[in-house]
Design an enzyme around this catalytic site. Structure first.
Site, PDB file in Angstrom:
ATOM      1  N   ASP A 153       0.842  -1.203   0.000  1.00 32.52           N
ATOM      2  CA  ASP A 153       0.000   0.000   0.000  1.00 32.52           C
ATOM      3  C   ASP A 153       0.876   1.252   0.000  1.00 32.52           C
ATOM      4  O   ASP A 153       0.367   2.376  -0.028  1.00 32.52           O
ATOM      5  CB  ASP A 153      -1.022  -0.005   1.154  1.00 32.52           C
ATOM      6  CG  ASP A 153      -0.374   0.001   2.523  1.00 32.52           C
ATOM      7  OD1 ASP A 153       0.851  -0.190   2.618  1.00 32.52           O
ATOM      8  OD2 ASP A 153      -1.113   0.194   3.520  1.00 32.52           O
ATOM      9  N   SER A 154       2.212   1.044  -0.043  1.00 35.18           N
ATOM     10  CA  SER A 154       3.134   2.151  -0.324  1.00 35.18           C
ATOM     11  C   SER A 154       2.818   2.765  -1.678  1.00 35.18           C
ATOM     12  O   SER A 154       3.326   3.834  -2.009  1.00 35.18           O
ATOM     13  CB  SER A 154       4.589   1.647  -0.305  1.00 35.18           C
ATOM     14  OG  SER A 154       4.720   0.494  -1.118  1.00 35.18           O
ATOM     15  N   ASP A 168      -1.022  -6.131   0.091  1.00 33.50           N
ATOM     16  CA  ASP A 168      -1.347  -5.458   1.351  1.00 33.50           C
ATOM     17  C   ASP A 168      -2.847  -5.230   1.468  1.00 33.50           C
ATOM     18  O   ASP A 168      -3.500  -4.831   0.493  1.00 33.50           O
ATOM     19  CB  ASP A 168      -0.689  -4.068   1.376  1.00 33.50           C
ATOM     20  CG  ASP A 168       0.628  -4.055   2.104  1.00 33.50           C
ATOM     21  OD1 ASP A 168       0.892  -4.984   2.891  1.00 33.50           O
ATOM     22  OD2 ASP A 168       1.402  -3.097   1.877  1.00 33.50           O
ATOM     23  N   LYS A 179      -1.216  -9.210   3.454  1.00 32.56           N
ATOM     24  CA  LYS A 179      -0.417  -8.674   4.564  1.00 32.56           C
ATOM     25  C   LYS A 179      -1.233  -7.672   5.359  1.00 32.56           C
ATOM     26  O   LYS A 179      -1.906  -6.816   4.759  1.00 32.56           O
ATOM     27  CB  LYS A 179       0.870  -8.029   4.029  1.00 32.56           C
ATOM     28  CG  LYS A 179       1.735  -7.438   5.145  1.00 32.56           C
ATOM     29  CD  LYS A 179       3.162  -7.163   4.689  1.00 32.56           C
ATOM     30  CE  LYS A 179       3.350  -5.899   3.900  1.00 32.56           C
ATOM     31  NZ  LYS A 179       2.962  -4.663   4.614  1.00 32.56           N
ATOM     32  N   GLU A 189      -1.160  -5.127   9.058  1.00 34.02           N
ATOM     33  CA  GLU A 189      -0.261  -4.457  10.011  1.00 34.02           C
ATOM     34  C   GLU A 189      -0.857  -4.460  11.412  1.00 34.02           C
ATOM     35  O   GLU A 189      -2.004  -4.035  11.595  1.00 34.02           O
ATOM     36  CB  GLU A 189      -0.055  -2.996   9.589  1.00 34.02           C
ATOM     37  CG  GLU A 189       0.588  -2.829   8.232  1.00 34.02           C
ATOM     38  CD  GLU A 189       0.811  -1.360   7.860  1.00 34.02           C
ATOM     39  OE1 GLU A 189       0.531  -0.462   8.692  1.00 34.02           O
ATOM     40  OE2 GLU A 189       1.257  -1.117   6.729  1.00 34.02           O
ATOM     41  N   GLU A 236       9.617  -3.895  10.275  1.00 26.78           N
ATOM     42  CA  GLU A 236      10.042  -2.629   9.660  1.00 26.78           C
ATOM     43  C   GLU A 236      10.619  -1.672  10.707  1.00 26.78           C
ATOM     44  O   GLU A 236       9.981  -1.423  11.744  1.00 26.78           O
ATOM     45  CB  GLU A 236       8.830  -1.983   8.954  1.00 26.78           C
ATOM     46  CG  GLU A 236       9.171  -0.643   8.306  1.00 26.78           C
ATOM     47  CD  GLU A 236       8.140  -0.163   7.286  1.00 26.78           C
ATOM     48  OE1 GLU A 236       7.201  -0.914   6.947  1.00 26.78           O
ATOM     49  OE2 GLU A 236       8.293   0.986   6.826  1.00 26.78           O
TER      50      GLU A 236
HETATM   51  O1  KIV Z   1       3.573  -1.041   1.623  1.00 26.89           O
HETATM   52  C1  KIV Z   1       4.716  -1.520   1.504  1.00 26.89           C
HETATM   53  O2  KIV Z   1       5.397  -1.347   0.485  1.00 26.89           O
HETATM   54  C2  KIV Z   1       5.224  -2.309   2.597  1.00 26.89           C
HETATM   55  C3  KIV Z   1       6.682  -2.652   2.593  1.00 26.89           C
HETATM   56  C4  KIV Z   1       7.498  -1.465   2.794  1.00 26.89           C
HETATM   57  C5  KIV Z   1       7.015  -3.725   3.561  1.00 26.89           C
HETATM   58  O3  KIV Z   1       4.505  -2.647   3.491  1.00 26.89           O
END
Ligand code: KIV
Length: 274
Positions: A54-55, A93, A121, A123, A190
């Site tokens: 989600d970056s 994510d 994924k 968090e 992280e």
């Molecule tokens: O959103 C993302 O790119 C991430 C990575 C930095 C682990 O969660």
């Protein structure tokens, strides 16, 4: 030289592949990707895991955090990334507030799996135990994410290194054990001290994938724009520009893979101390 030889048959990696790599001490390589072209290139060169992070809220959409990213955005980019992958394992994510309870988590995780993800994924710490149990029972593999969890930037008070005090470190280790017991099969760590990255990796059986978590994690991940020096502005300490060294995108990715596999990356200058 590409890590995967041109005529080598490509077999899709599975979660069992990562458990084997982890027990054999072979480092797992992971890069984010958001479109079919880069994802296919990473797959062909031999990146083990492609993460639709989600970056994308930062590097694709231009936001200052990942909070504005919607499940629809994640589904769209997961479809693009997954379309031509042959060997790499695809993790997507779950975006901010899309897994607040088990029902919404299942609904949104299902959309990502149907778009091509092999694992989702999420968090957070022990509060995710019921959600992980629910997803795993429904056949959805889960990667957990501890340390600096960018979706919680407002409660963390900024993008800061986590787990520096003894109390925080103990809590994170406990969280990692609870997430593993709940059924998580991978754990991203992280921006934490290297000693804590090592301790968590040694106390759980599932592979850890570090980003600013030291050299002792089972693997490493970088945002692709950071690995290619393509994101303007101040870079976190854990970032290395492989394009500046490699000279071409292909060479940069090959270098990233060989440095992660050999343990040359992350070097001490990319790591945080206690
Ligand atoms: O959103 C993302 O790119 C991430 C990575 C930095 C682990 O969660």
């Amino acid at each position: 030289m590409a890590y995967i030889q041109p005529n080598e048959p490509t077999k899709a990696l599975t979660i069992s592949s990562f458990l084997k790599m982890h027990s054999a001490g072979e480092k797992i390589t992971c890069l984010t990707a958001y479109d079919a072209s880069f994802a296919t290139l990473f797959d062909q060169i031999g990146v083990d895991v492609v993460l639709v992070g989600d970056s994308l809220g930062n590097v694709i959409q231009g936001h200052s955090s990942t909070l504005p990213v919607l499940i629809e955005d994640m589904v769209y980019h997961t479809l693009c990334v997954g379309r031509n992958l042959k060997r790499s394992y695809l993790i997507a994510d779950m975006p901010f507030a899309s897994y607040g309870n088990s029902d919404s988590a299942l609904r949104n995780a299902a959309l990502l799996m149907q778009a091509g993800a092999k694992m989702v994924k999420i968090e957070g710490g022990s509060w995710l135990v019921p959600t992980i149990e629910h997803l795993v029972k429904q056949g959805i593999p889960v990667c957990a994410h501890l340390g600096l969890t960018p979706q919680s930037v407002n409660t963390l008070g900024g993008f800061k290194v986590q787990g520096k005090s003894q109390g925080q470190a103990q809590q994170m280790l406990l969280d990692a054990k609870h997430l593993e017991q709940a059924g998580a099969q991978m754990l991203v760590l992280e921006a934490i001290p290297s000693s804590l990255g090592k301790s968590i990796t040694n106390h759980i059986q599932i592979p850890t994938i570090g980003i600013g978590a030291g050299p002792d994690c089972s693997g490493q991940v970088l945002v692709m724009h950071d690995a290619l020096g393509a994101f303007p502005g101040r870079q976190p300490k854990f970032v290395k520009n492989f394009l500046a060294l490699g000279g071409s995108i292909e060479k940069a990715i090959e270098l990233y893979i060989s440095e992660v596999k050999s343990g040359a990356f992350p070097a001490p200058e990319h790591c945080f101390s206690d």
